[in-house]
Design an enzyme around this catalytic site. Structure first.
Site, PDB file in Angstrom:
ATOM      1  N   HIS A 145      52.013 -13.909 -12.813  1.00 16.97           N
ATOM      2  CA  HIS A 145      50.718 -14.563 -12.587  1.00 16.97           C
ATOM      3  C   HIS A 145      49.579 -13.687 -13.096  1.00 16.97           C
ATOM      4  O   HIS A 145      49.755 -12.488 -13.303  1.00 16.97           O
ATOM      5  CB  HIS A 145      50.501 -14.823 -11.084  1.00 16.97           C
ATOM      6  CG  HIS A 145      51.257 -16.026 -10.587  1.00 16.97           C
ATOM      7  ND1 HIS A 145      52.590 -15.971 -10.266  1.00 16.97           N
ATOM      8  CD2 HIS A 145      50.857 -17.318 -10.383  1.00 16.97           C
ATOM      9  CE1 HIS A 145      52.985 -17.177  -9.865  1.00 16.97           C
ATOM     10  NE2 HIS A 145      51.957 -18.008  -9.930  1.00 16.97           N
ATOM     11  N   LYS A 149      45.470 -12.867  -8.561  1.00 13.13           N
ATOM     12  CA  LYS A 149      46.242 -13.504  -7.488  1.00 13.13           C
ATOM     13  C   LYS A 149      46.358 -12.546  -6.307  1.00 13.13           C
ATOM     14  O   LYS A 149      46.689 -11.370  -6.473  1.00 13.13           O
ATOM     15  CB  LYS A 149      47.633 -13.904  -8.005  1.00 13.13           C
ATOM     16  CG  LYS A 149      48.461 -14.622  -6.957  1.00 13.13           C
ATOM     17  CD  LYS A 149      49.642 -15.344  -7.561  1.00 13.13           C
ATOM     18  CE  LYS A 149      50.514 -15.983  -6.495  1.00 13.13           C
ATOM     19  NZ  LYS A 149      49.807 -16.976  -5.678  1.00 13.13           N
TER      20      LYS A 149
HETATM   21  P1  NAP Z   1      39.967 -18.243  -6.556  1.00 11.98           P
HETATM   22  O1  NAP Z   1      39.443 -18.487  -7.940  1.00 11.98           O
HETATM   23  O2  NAP Z   1      39.816 -16.889  -5.944  1.00 11.98           O
HETATM   24  O3  NAP Z   1      39.314 -19.363  -5.626  1.00 11.98           O
HETATM   25  C1  NAP Z   1      39.322 -19.335  -4.232  1.00 11.98           C
HETATM   26  C2  NAP Z   1      37.940 -19.796  -3.804  1.00 11.98           C
HETATM   27  O4  NAP Z   1      37.926 -20.035  -2.389  1.00 11.98           O
HETATM   28  C3  NAP Z   1      36.859 -18.767  -4.101  1.00 11.98           C
HETATM   29  O5  NAP Z   1      35.763 -19.397  -4.758  1.00 11.98           O
HETATM   30  C4  NAP Z   1      36.478 -18.279  -2.708  1.00 11.98           C
HETATM   31  O6  NAP Z   1      35.129 -17.865  -2.614  1.00 11.98           O
HETATM   32  C5  NAP Z   1      36.694 -19.508  -1.892  1.00 11.98           C
HETATM   33  N1  NAP Z   1      36.806 -19.265  -0.445  1.00 11.98           N
HETATM   34  C6  NAP Z   1      37.139 -18.121   0.204  1.00 11.98           C
HETATM   35  N2  NAP Z   1      37.138 -18.312   1.546  1.00 11.98           N
HETATM   36  C7  NAP Z   1      36.793 -19.620   1.744  1.00 11.98           C
HETATM   37  C8  NAP Z   1      36.584 -20.428   2.889  1.00 11.98           C
HETATM   38  N3  NAP Z   1      36.723 -19.931   4.116  1.00 11.98           N
HETATM   39  N4  NAP Z   1      36.223 -21.732   2.716  1.00 11.98           N
HETATM   40  C9  NAP Z   1      36.077 -22.250   1.480  1.00 11.98           C
HETATM   41  N5  NAP Z   1      36.228 -21.515   0.351  1.00 11.98           N
HETATM   42  C10 NAP Z   1      36.585 -20.225   0.474  1.00 11.98           C
HETATM   43  O7  NAP Z   1      41.539 -18.585  -6.497  1.00 11.98           O
HETATM   44  P2  NAP Z   1      42.355 -19.690  -7.310  1.00 11.98           P
HETATM   45  O8  NAP Z   1      42.992 -19.085  -8.497  1.00 11.98           O
HETATM   46  O9  NAP Z   1      41.508 -20.908  -7.456  1.00 11.98           O
HETATM   47  O10 NAP Z   1      43.518 -19.966  -6.270  1.00 11.98           O
HETATM   48  C11 NAP Z   1      43.246 -20.486  -4.960  1.00 11.98           C
HETATM   49  C12 NAP Z   1      44.558 -20.607  -4.222  1.00 11.98           C
HETATM   50  O11 NAP Z   1      45.382 -21.601  -4.875  1.00 11.98           O
HETATM   51  C13 NAP Z   1      45.403 -19.325  -4.193  1.00 11.98           C
HETATM   52  O12 NAP Z   1      46.049 -19.216  -2.937  1.00 11.98           O
HETATM   53  C14 NAP Z   1      46.445 -19.564  -5.285  1.00 11.98           C
HETATM   54  O13 NAP Z   1      47.649 -18.862  -5.067  1.00 11.98           O
HETATM   55  C15 NAP Z   1      46.664 -21.056  -5.133  1.00 11.98           C
HETATM   56  N6  NAP Z   1      47.205 -21.747  -6.312  1.00 11.98           N
HETATM   57  C16 NAP Z   1      48.033 -22.782  -6.050  1.00 11.98           C
HETATM   58  C17 NAP Z   1      48.541 -23.535  -7.085  1.00 11.98           C
HETATM   59  C18 NAP Z   1      49.445 -24.682  -6.753  1.00 11.98           C
HETATM   60  O14 NAP Z   1      49.907 -25.388  -7.671  1.00 11.98           O
HETATM   61  N7  NAP Z   1      49.724 -24.929  -5.490  1.00 11.98           N
HETATM   62  C19 NAP Z   1      48.233 -23.215  -8.405  1.00 11.98           C
HETATM   63  C20 NAP Z   1      47.361 -22.150  -8.650  1.00 11.98           C
HETATM   64  C21 NAP Z   1      46.840 -21.435  -7.584  1.00 11.98           C
HETATM   65  P3  NAP Z   1      34.758 -16.296  -2.941  1.00 11.98           P
HETATM   66  O15 NAP Z   1      35.297 -15.991  -4.306  1.00 11.98           O
HETATM   67  O16 NAP Z   1      33.277 -16.342  -2.870  1.00 11.98           O
HETATM   68  O17 NAP Z   1      35.443 -15.487  -1.883  1.00 11.98           O
END
Ligand code: NAP
EC number: 1.17.1.8
Length: 255
Positions: A145, A149
């Site tokens: 990844h 992550k």
């Molecule tokens: P990311 O870019 O770090 O996005 C996460 C976002 O959530 C950030 O903007 C963060 O804000 C915000 N956040 C933090 N605490 C929060 C809260 N209490 N309420 C609402 N928003 C909040 O991460 P990402 O790459 O998008 O991934 C997000 C998640 O999805 C991870 O767990 C990843 O492993 C998962 N994922 C899943 C799949 C799937 O197919 N299931 C695919 C890809 C990723 P700040 O940055 O300001 O803290």
């Protein structure tokens, strides 16, 4: 009537892809977005919430969650308690948490989905790996990844190992007297299977499942080259959970 959607974590990488997908589907309506640190009160004309408590009593059907492992359980509980069917992509749930959320969904008569991977190819990879594990009990997972992550191993790798463990003869792999000269060299141990996590800039989400047997090998691989690969599954999840009465773990249960 369109399905009203809230997106938690809307400023993140996955959250932004999910917003674009919802906005471009006439059957869906983005009614609110959530981020604890956003200072603007509106995004593209949609109300921004900083605190989920302010969404109590809000009119919506589905809660999409792409936040962080630290808050995902609490968010999913909140969604179910407030009548929003959750579609959760955030990883890092324990099996006990998933069981508790399934139970809560049944008591609320609400559908829901926690999917460690929304890419259809990744769901198929898990199914093929489960078929192969019955005949090839010697198997190692390499998940790769991007370097932002937060959790390791990935939710997909854990789910793949869980599914294979249901059909695979439980054996300890490698030499019985093997020694790690550097801690972690053999990866994480899940029921004797090894999981290795690679984190590098430039990657999105990739996984290999490598099987070995006397004189032969089998490698299964899936690649998500960009985040659009997840959106077909998120779209399907949103449209399915509103028809269901129980939360499921894994997109395959809605296909
Ligand atoms: P990311 O870019 O770090 O996005 C996460 C976002 O959530 C950030 O903007 C963060 O804000 C915000 N956040 C933090 N605490 C929060 C809260 N209490 N309420 C609402 N928003 C909040 O991460 P990402 O790459 O998008 O991934 C997000 C998640 O999805 C991870 O767990 C990843 O492993 C998962 N994922 C899943 C799949 C799937 O197919 N299931 C695919 C890809 C990723 P700040 O940055 O300001 O803290």
């Amino acid at each position: 009537m369109s399905i009203r959607v809230i997106i938690a974590g809307f400023k993140g990488r996955m959250g932004q892809s999910a917003c674009q997908m919802v906005l471009s589907d006439p059957e869906l309506e983005l009614v609110a977005v959530l981020d604890p640190f956003e200072t603007a009160t509106e995004w593209q004309g949609i109300p921004v919430f900083n605190d989920k408590a302010a969404l109590e009593g809000f009119e919506a059907d589905v809660w999409v969650d792409f936040t962080t492992p630290a808050v995902a359980y609490e968010n999913t509980r909140f969604a179910l308690e407030n009548g929003f069917a959750p579609v959760v992509g955030t990883t890092g749930f324990t099996s006990q948490e998933i069981e508790e959320l399934k139970e809560l969904s049944r008591s609320k008569n609400l559908g829901g989905l926690i999917a460690p991977n929304f890419a259809l190819g990744a769901v198929l990879l898990m199914q093929f790996a489960t078929q192969a594990a019955k005949y090839f009990p010697n198997v190692e997972i390499i998940e790769l990844h991007h370097d932002k992550k937060k959790d390791a191993p990935s939710g997909t790798a854990i789910k793949t190992a869980e599914l294979m463990a249901e059909v695979r003869e439980s054996i300890q792999q490698g030499a019985s007297d093997e020694e790690e000269l550097i801690a972690g060299a053999r990866g994480a141990n899940f029921d004797g299977m090894r999981i290795h996590s690679v984190r590098l800039p430039g990657l999105v989400a990739h996984q290999e499942v490598i099987f070995g047997n006397q004189g032969e090998g089998l490698t299964l691989r899936h690649d998500s080259y960009d985040r659009s690969s997840f959106m077909t599954g998120v779209n399907l999840g949103i449209k399915e959970v509103v028809k269901r009465h129980e939360l499921v773990y894994g997109l395959e249960h809605l296909l």
